[in-house]
Structure formats: C-alpha cells, structure tokens
Design an enzyme around this catalytic site. Sequence first.
Site, short mmCIF file in Angstrom:
data_model
loop_
_atom_site.label_atom_id
_atom_site.label_comp_id
_atom_site.label_asym_id
_atom_site.label_seq_id
_atom_site.Cartn_x
_atom_site.Cartn_y
_atom_site.Cartn_z
N LYS A 108 44.48 31.28 40.75
CA LYS A 108 43.46 30.44 40.10
C LYS A 108 42.58 29.84 41.20
O LYS A 108 42.73 28.67 41.56
CB LYS A 108 44.14 29.36 39.26
CG LYS A 108 43.24 28.82 38.16
CD LYS A 108 44.05 28.13 37.09
CE LYS A 108 43.19 27.33 36.13
NZ LYS A 108 42.25 28.13 35.36
N GLU B 35 40.54 40.09 30.60
CA GLU B 35 40.58 38.72 30.12
C GLU B 35 39.19 38.16 29.93
O GLU B 35 38.19 38.79 30.29
CB GLU B 35 41.39 37.81 31.05
CG GLU B 35 40.81 37.64 32.42
CD GLU B 35 41.73 36.85 33.35
OE1 GLU B 35 42.33 35.86 32.91
OE2 GLU B 35 41.85 37.24 34.51
N ARG C 298 52.36 28.04 39.56
CA ARG C 298 51.17 28.91 39.72
C ARG C 298 50.30 28.42 40.86
O ARG C 298 49.73 29.23 41.61
CB ARG C 298 50.38 28.97 38.40
CG ARG C 298 49.23 29.97 38.47
CD ARG C 298 48.59 30.21 37.12
NE ARG C 298 47.96 29.00 36.59
CZ ARG C 298 47.50 28.88 35.36
NH1 ARG C 298 47.61 29.91 34.51
NH2 ARG C 298 46.94 27.77 34.95
#
Length: 339
Positions: free
Chosen positions: A184, A220, A82
């Site tokens: 992220k 989210e 990620r």
Amino acid sequence: MGNESINWDKLGFDYIKTDKRYLAHWHDGEWDKGTLTEDNQLHISEGSTALHYGQQCFEGLKAYRAKDGSINLFRPDQNAARMQRSCSRLLMPHVPTEQFIEACKQVVRANERFIPPYGTGGALYLRPFVIGVGDNIGVRTAPEFIFSVFCIPVGPYFKGGMKPHNFVISSYDRAAPQGTGAAKVGGNYAASMMPGSEARKYGFADAIYLDPLTHSKIEEVGSANFFGITHDDQFITPKSPSVLPGITRLSLIELAESRLGLKVIEGDVFIDKLDQFKEAGACGTAAVISPIGGISYKDKMHVFHSETEVGPVTQRLYQELTGIQFGEIEGPAGWIVKV
Ligand code: PLP
Ligand code: COI
C-alpha cells in the site's frame, strides 16, 4: 465535548482537521514512543525520500461507534501486518504491531467527539502512514522515518453510498507484474490518479485495472478489491501478486463461506467472461461494499444485477460485514478490538 458543527448524515470522504494526531520518529535504529499533537503540519527535510522517490506507505482502517456505545476497531492487527509488508518492500523499518494498535487507540480516544454516532452509517477513518525523511539526495533508504496516524470522520466513499455504481476498465496499469501492487504505497495511487480522473469525467465511479501482464483479467479498482457472485453462488475474487490484499476482501472470503454458504474461489476473472456473474462489487475499508452496477469495456456496458438495485447476495454480505463492525452481530474471534 460534542461536535455540533458536523452534519453526520452529509459526510462524504473529505479531509477534516480533527483535534489530535499521533507522531513517532525513527532514528538510530528505533522508534521513539510517539506523542499526540495538535499540529497537522509536518516539518521535514527538503531531501526526504518520501518527497522524491516515493519512499512511503499508508494504511486505512476505521473506528466504529457500536450499538452498545463502545468503540470498535476492525482487525487492526491485519493493517499493522500489511504496513510491515509495505515497509519491507520499500526498505523502511517496521512499526511493531503493538505500537501501531496503541497509536490508533490513542488517536481515536483523543478525537472521540469526531466519531459519527451509531446509526448514521459513518465511521472514523484512521490513516496511519510511514514516510522516509531526513537530509538525503541519493536513491537509497532514508536516514530517518516518521510514523503518524491521523483521523477523519467519513461517510460513503462513492457518492450515494450503498447503491450500484458503474466502473470503466482502464487501459492503464496501476502497478507492474513484479512491482509494488501488493504494497500500500503512494506510487500505486499516483499512477491511478489520471485513469481515475478520466473515469470520473465520463461519469464512472472509478477505473478498474486489468492484470498488467496480459490485460485479460480484472485485478482491482483504484481504491478497492473486486468480487463477483456467479449464477451458481460462487464468490470469486482475483488472485494476483499485483493486487492489494485487502482486509475487507479477506473478511468477505471468510464470511461468504462460513455465513452465506458460498463457495469461495480466489482466481482469474477474465474480462470476456463477465456473463458468469449475477452480481459484482467493490470492497475496501473506504468503499465498504459498493455494488457494481455495470462495467464499461471497449465502449460496451456489461450490466450485472441492475444499475439501480442492490443484488441480494451483495446485500447480505454488506449486512454481515457492517453488522460485525457496528457491534450488531458477533464476528469471528479477534476481529473486533475495543478501544
Ligand atoms: N485495493 C486498493 C487499491 C485499495 O486502495 C484498497 C483500500 O485500502 C483495497 C484494495 C481494499 O483494502 P482494505 O479492504 O484493506 O481497505
Ligand atoms: C482505504 O480504503 O483505506 C483506501 O486506502 C482507499 C483510498 C481512500 C485510497
């Protein structure tokens, strides 16, 4: 050496300076092999792209003191992958998976005295990050980069731990439809600070974001993914290009299906169809599984299972996930990496 100064049962999610952190530099097209250092201050150029243009990304994973005394990392290869995707999105160099995992292991070993003992429920939270540094002023990728990993012993992210928390739907967006939501990167979190702080001011654990295009579907939480359990035992979690693909979410998708026999659906969670759920939760590395008691939307509170009791499916998912992380239950192949 032990660590008598820490009250393991009282740990929350707060910065504590631990002994050593890993630091590597990228210049002339490659990463150096990195070192451990005691210094927790970074000395970087005032022109660093990380400071002005948000060219940075980070990860979060945990090291667990297992039941047999060994130390477990949970799916670090997924965090490495990620972080590579986040780096690609912001035009930063990839940290190779082996270097990422090796850095995590070195940091855990060098700070072993900070790993919460088995049975306390705490873990050592690892924070890897990549930042653009070096002299620069234009909006372009940095001439140099830093990759670092530090660690902190942590307890529950939401106060009180494994008990239901209430959340509120934010009218703000944390990410744009084709923006950086799936990466992220710090900018998403900067955008979530004001809504998160407003949510907490009114007594909620955090804000929940709707899809930025239509504002009709749950995306989210500011710091975790959403899942719901329908009355006919389906595990549903939002699918959207602007949601962070959580590793806890990915793991629960597998466990819900293979171990709990739930039907898993990655799809739309319409905010006006919350009645379909008997239970709901927020899941993430820091949040683990935090049951959602209720969601406030347009001044109305929708309560799922209960505002005080944890629902049975959420409880089973929690036991399965944390059982694997703490070495009490055998996990799927490759999930646990020993330090
Ligand atoms: N969504 C957001 C915005 C997060 O910050 C996190 C935490 O990392 C997650 C989801 C869950 O991701 P993971 O399970 O990989 O920790
Ligand atoms: C994590 O769970 O690792 C997170 O990133 C959540 C938050 C502390 C930003």
